[in-house]
Design an enzyme around this catalytic site. Structure first.
Site, PDB file in Angstrom:
ATOM      1  N   CYS B  93       0.837  -1.207   0.000  1.00 39.32           N
ATOM      2  CA  CYS B  93       0.000   0.000   0.000  1.00 39.32           C
ATOM      3  C   CYS B  93       0.867   1.251   0.000  1.00 39.32           C
ATOM      4  O   CYS B  93       0.612   2.190  -0.735  1.00 39.32           O
ATOM      5  CB  CYS B  93      -0.924  -0.006   1.217  1.00 39.32           C
ATOM      6  SG  CYS B  93      -1.986   1.445   1.296  1.00 39.32           S
ATOM      7  N   CYS B 196      -6.465  -2.336   7.429  1.00 40.21           N
ATOM      8  CA  CYS B 196      -7.677  -1.535   7.349  1.00 40.21           C
ATOM      9  C   CYS B 196      -8.830  -2.325   6.757  1.00 40.21           C
ATOM     10  O   CYS B 196      -9.965  -2.224   7.199  1.00 40.21           O
ATOM     11  CB  CYS B 196      -7.414  -0.268   6.542  1.00 40.21           C
ATOM     12  SG  CYS B 196      -6.875  -0.573   4.853  1.00 40.21           S
TER      13      CYS B 196
END
Lengths: 393, 354
Positions: B93, B196
């Site tokens: 990410c 997340c």
């Protein structure tokens, strides 16, 4: 960051006209009474509300008691659709709702709820490539058990006008109530509800230089309508709650100004709009106008650009000092193509790159030129960038 | 901006320092139907970030990265587990989404820098002799307990020259205090540790829903190669794990390694665990090139691992061999080994199967 920002999003909202604000101010502190009170304070406020109702009625060519004040255009749409559908079911067992596929969400989502929770059958009409409903298609689908028909007058995303008067005549022959969302068109045209043959018509003040938080619904006398907000008997029992006196005064003042000034406003806006459409289509490759080229709002230019990330284009424009929209005011960056652009048959690669440019009565030609000078490069930036999500070199 | 305290204070500090600040928020992917559980980008946190931006009087844009996040980060996560390693999606990410996709968006807007709320610092030494700028150095955050240089070791010089880490100079406590001083309405939620997109569930539940292929039972072996049990699928175990093996034995058994070729889980008593070397590939050197010779360094093998002394030997094809002074019990293929000399992060690479 540019400090002198250029606002080209008048279909989203407009600044309150100075004359409107001035008319509103006495009703915050001086004439603050509750219009339902018996005393003189109340009478003064009630007088303001009723004069406003008369002003609205005069502009719409209807009776004052046919005007219901609401909190916004969306509430008017909700009351019209839900109120008419439930009343029609109660009175005659009606179960069918006919809407266009290019309705504002205030109508479309209300219809969906009426289907899911109340079991109505919701049918969507076809539209042509401009997003227009054909009266013949309406006529073919009207049924004895149709509760209400709702067709938007001017679409917010693509600006196209619908032939409401013709559709209204067909509905009236069969005794089916017709609602139209005139939130966009009410800002630009004199609306004669008798000529339009409508039974219900929604307006929102902040589209025509009035304040946010106030709207109106025209309800033709005799149209069955079940109130959706119940309580006191304000608005002849059709909408409970103490009236928002200063805002109602503001809306009526602003609407009266539309009637007085619409011709010059429209002439001014139309010239700018045509300039925008002309230069964009000429100077930007892979660009298309959405909505009807002539039968559209005078201030409204809307486009799609192939292979462009519409959200990114809006961000780039804002960073460069230009406030525009993709069609509806949505800030979550949702990349799904809009239902309206899908309904008019645009493929995804085009529909994701939408841009709406709407001018207002105070927009200056040089602002439009500055925008048009900047736009081509920003469109190419959003086009190039789109899809290049790989690793940085 | 996420609505959290770190990115909000970062924005406030930059604004105070006179930067022209633009707030951006990434909308990342969540499993359909579980969007409200996402730990960093629910609609709630978006409205909070918007309020903070309004308080700071800066523009704010939400950038939708759901599709690219799904295609890169989540795909790599599922692939990694399917192949039997323990991937670290935060690394992907950071490299591909934050410092790839988002950086490009920021640069397209005309921004000079991309600032984040990471606890890390940057140092640029200017060479006076040549006038050239030396490579940017990546340093640990001042607050060692919160240091996030581990996940930033994937950045290259181009990215680092565009990076600002305003809160890296402070401790978390100081940052919290600054949020109060700036009067920012930040979320009082706990620090996000977990991924997340896992929401309120565990990674195992996520894999069962999204990568059913990982449910591939196989043998549990001891170090002599004897079958002593059955596992549910290698993805559901991590190196060094003790609980949940379902084996009765005289002494506690731990996961020692995963034998991918045989789809076998190898377990051993504590004394037999551990390894003193590892091989890492896809090494990113912060300064842009590998050191010419073996060097001494402290090495972190997980985000929260204690740094361990080792000798790091650069090998061809962006690989290194790491020889630890003491054996380590939880060297986990798929996680990163990150090298430090003091507060300076030199780079790191992905731990390979032994």
């Amino acid at each position: 960051m540019t400090t002198d920002r250029i606002y080209l999003d008048y279909s989203a909202s407009t600044p309150v006209d100075g004359r409107v604000l001035e008319a509103m101010l006495p009703y915050f502190q001086q004439h603050f009474g509750n219009p339902s009170s018996i005393h003189r304070f109340g009478q003064r406020a009630e007088g303001a509300v009723e004069s406003s109702r008369e002003q609205m009625a005069a502009a719409l060519n209807c009776q004052p008691h046919e005007i219901v004040f609401t909190s916004c255009g969306s509430e008017s749409d909700n009351l019209a659709l839900r109120g008419a559908a439930l009343a029609a079911r109660q009175q005659r067992g009606a179960n069918h709702i006919l809407i266009s596929p290019v309705e504002h969400h205030a109508v479309a989502r209300t219809a969906e709820q009426l289907a899911e929770v109340f079991g109505f059958e919701v049918e969507r009409l076809p539209v042509d490539e401009y997003g227009r409903v054909s009266p013949q298609e309406v006529a073919r689908r009207l049924r004895p058990d149709t509760a209400v028909v709702s067709i938007i007058h001017a679409n917010n995303e693509i600006g196209t006008l619908n032939p409401i008067a013709e559709i209204g005549a067909l509905c009236r022959q069969r005794g089916i109530p017709l609602h139209t969302d005139a939130v966009q068109s009410g800002a630009h045209f004199p609306l004669d509800v008798a000529a339009l043959n409508v039974d219900l018509l929604s307006l929102g003040a902040h589209k025509f230089y009035g304040p946010k938080g106030v709207g109106a619904l025209y309800v033709r006398e005799g149209t069955p309508l079940l109130p959706t907000q119940t309580g006191g008997s304000q608005e002849l029992g059709r909408r409970a709650g103490t009236q928002n006196v200063p805002y109602i005064v503001g809306m009526a003042t602003a609407f009266a100004l539309v009637q007085q000034e619409h011709a010059e406003r429209a002439a001014h806006e139309r010239a700018l709009r045509d300039r925008i459409i002309g230069r964009v289509l000429e100077e930007i490759p892979a660009a298309r106008l959405t909505g009807h080229p002539e039968e559209r709002l005078p201030n409204h230019a809307s486009f799609v650009f192939r292979g462009v990330d519409g959200n990114q284009l809006l961000i780039l424009l804002d960073a460069a000092g230009f406030a525009c929209s993709s069609g509806s005011a949505c800030k979550t960056g949702n990349p799904e193509p809009s239902e309206v652009l899908t309904a008019i048959g645009l493929p995804r690669a085009w529909a994701l790159g939408s841009l709406r440019v709407t001018v207002g009565k105070d927009t200056r030609p040089e602002e439009v030129e500055r925008f048009l000078d900047a736009l081509p490069e920003l469109v190419e930036k959003a086009r190039l960038h789109n899809g290049e999500h790989g690793e940085s070199p | 901006m996420s609505g959290g305290v770190d990115s909000s204070v970062a924005a406030a500090l930059l604004k105070e320092q006179g930067y022209n600040v633009i707030g951006m928020m990434l909308r990342l992917w969540s499993e359909p139907g579980r969007e409200s559980e996402n730990r960093c980008c629910t609609l709630d946190s978006m409205s909070l970030a918007r309020r903070i931006a309004a308080r700071l009087d800066i523009p704010f844009y939400a950038v939708d990265a759901r599709q690219v996040f799904r295609q890169t980060v989540v795909e790599a996560f599922i692939d990694g587990y399917t192949q039997g390693i323990t991937p670290n999606p935060c690394l992907v990410c950071n490299r591909k989404i934050r410092w790839g996709f988002l950086l490009e968006q920021a640069l397209a807007l005309g921004a000079d820098y991309l600032a984040t709320g990471h606890y890390a610092r940057l140092r640029t030494a200017q060479s006076e002799a040549t006038g050239e700028t030396a490579p940017v150095q990546l340093l640990k955050g001042r607050d060692e307990g919160k240091d996030q240089s581990y996940v930033l070791h994937v950045l290259n010089q181009r990215q680092l020259r565009r990076a600002l880490f305003p809160v890296g100079e402070y401790t978390k406590e100081e940052v919290r205090q600054m949020a109060r001083d700036f009067n920012l309405p930040v979320a009082s939620r706990a620090d996000s540790q977990d991924l997340c997109f896992l929401g309120e569930g565990t990674y195992a539940e996520f894999l069962e829903r999204n990568a059913p292929a990982v449910k591939r039972p196989g043998p549990i072996l001891n170090t002599r190669g004897e079958v002593i049990g059955e596992h549910r699928g290698l993805a559901f175990y991590t190196i060094g794990q003790r609980r949940g093996l379902g084996i009765a034995a005289a002494e506690p058994l731990y996961v020692k390694e995963k034998d991918l070729a045989r789809n076998a889980l190898v377990v051993a008593p504590r004394a037999e665990l551990g390894s003193q070397t590892l091989l890492a590939a896809e090494v990113n050197w912060i300064r842009g090139e590998a050191p010419p010779a073996p060097f001494r360094a402290e090495v972190k093998i997980r985000y929260k691992a204690r740094p361990a002394w080792a000798t790091v030997t650069p090998l061809p094809e962006n690989r290194v061999r790491v020889q630890f002074d003491q054996p380590l019990r939880d060297i986990t293929p798929g996680q990163a080994a990150v090298f430090y000399q003091g507060e300076v992060c030199l780079g790191g690479g992905l731990i390979q199967q032994p």
